[in-house]
Design a protein around this motif. Sequence first.
Motif, PDB file in Angstrom:
ATOM      1  N   GLU A  21       0.821  -1.213   0.000  1.00  0.00           N
ATOM      2  CA  GLU A  21       0.000   0.000   0.000  1.00  0.00           C
ATOM      3  C   GLU A  21       0.856   1.264   0.000  1.00  0.00           C
ATOM      4  O   GLU A  21       0.437   2.305  -0.478  1.00  0.00           O
ATOM      5  CB  GLU A  21      -0.882  -0.019   1.256  1.00  0.00           C
ATOM      6  N   PHE A  22       2.050   1.172   0.518  1.00  0.00           N
ATOM      7  CA  PHE A  22       2.886   2.367   0.641  1.00  0.00           C
ATOM      8  C   PHE A  22       3.787   2.553  -0.577  1.00  0.00           C
ATOM      9  O   PHE A  22       3.696   3.549  -1.276  1.00  0.00           O
ATOM     10  CB  PHE A  22       3.728   2.288   1.914  1.00  0.00           C
ATOM     11  N   CYS A  23       4.652   1.590  -0.827  1.00  0.00           N
ATOM     12  CA  CYS A  23       5.644   1.784  -1.888  1.00  0.00           C
ATOM     13  C   CYS A  23       5.160   1.272  -3.233  1.00  0.00           C
ATOM     14  O   CYS A  23       5.742   1.578  -4.265  1.00  0.00           O
ATOM     15  CB  CYS A  23       6.971   1.124  -1.517  1.00  0.00           C
ATOM     16  N   GLY A  24       4.102   0.449  -3.246  1.00  0.00           N
ATOM     17  CA  GLY A  24       3.558  -0.038  -4.504  1.00  0.00           C
ATOM     18  C   GLY A  24       4.280  -1.237  -5.078  1.00  0.00           C
ATOM     19  O   GLY A  24       3.943  -1.707  -6.161  1.00  0.00           O
ATOM     20  N   ARG A  25       5.277  -1.752  -4.369  1.00  0.00           N
ATOM     21  CA  ARG A  25       6.000  -2.911  -4.893  1.00  0.00           C
ATOM     22  C   ARG A  25       5.178  -4.182  -4.685  1.00  0.00           C
ATOM     23  O   ARG A  25       4.273  -4.228  -3.855  1.00  0.00           O
ATOM     24  CB  ARG A  25       7.350  -3.046  -4.190  1.00  0.00           C
ATOM     25  N   THR A  26       5.513  -5.196  -5.450  1.00  0.00           N
ATOM     26  CA  THR A  26       4.793  -6.461  -5.347  1.00  0.00           C
ATOM     27  C   THR A  26       5.374  -7.296  -4.215  1.00  0.00           C
ATOM     28  O   THR A  26       6.582  -7.498  -4.139  1.00  0.00           O
ATOM     29  CB  THR A  26       4.902  -7.228  -6.674  1.00  0.00           C
ATOM     30  N   ILE A  27       4.483  -7.753  -3.370  1.00  0.00           N
ATOM     31  CA  ILE A  27       4.877  -8.669  -2.303  1.00  0.00           C
ATOM     32  C   ILE A  27       4.592 -10.066  -2.839  1.00  0.00           C
ATOM     33  O   ILE A  27       3.441 -10.407  -3.100  1.00  0.00           O
ATOM     34  CB  ILE A  27       4.055  -8.413  -1.022  1.00  0.00           C
TER      35      ILE A  27
END
Length: 127
Positions: A21-27
Amino acid sequence: MGWEFCTVRNIKKTRKEHRCEFCGRTIPAGSPKILNWSGMYEGTFQNSYACHWCQDHQKHFISEWNNEILDFWDSLKEDVFWKELESYKPVYGKTDGDYFVLYSYETDKEVLRIKCPIIRESEVGEE
Ligand SMILES: [Zn+2]
């Protein structure tokens, strides 16, 4: 307004890919101990996840005034890494896997590359 209700939990192991939600990277799927919060926020149902790095730094990304999520790159530039970036301003940022990379607006050149792992290294490969 704000949250009508909100449930916060730690997912032991994610089953699907999620977007931080913060950095937009894929977990990635199968990630351990992922922070998840869901609930009703200003009339819309929200279901959010955070990568480990953002989870550890979340106080920088949430407004103390109203609990709203702040602009990620602004918080990064003005709060978390302001010292490192002091001599490079103005810059813009992009993500590159486990790194946040900051570029100078003037030259479009990379000025800073910071390792901020999506999954804590101590957690990688652990079951
Ligand atoms: Zn993140």
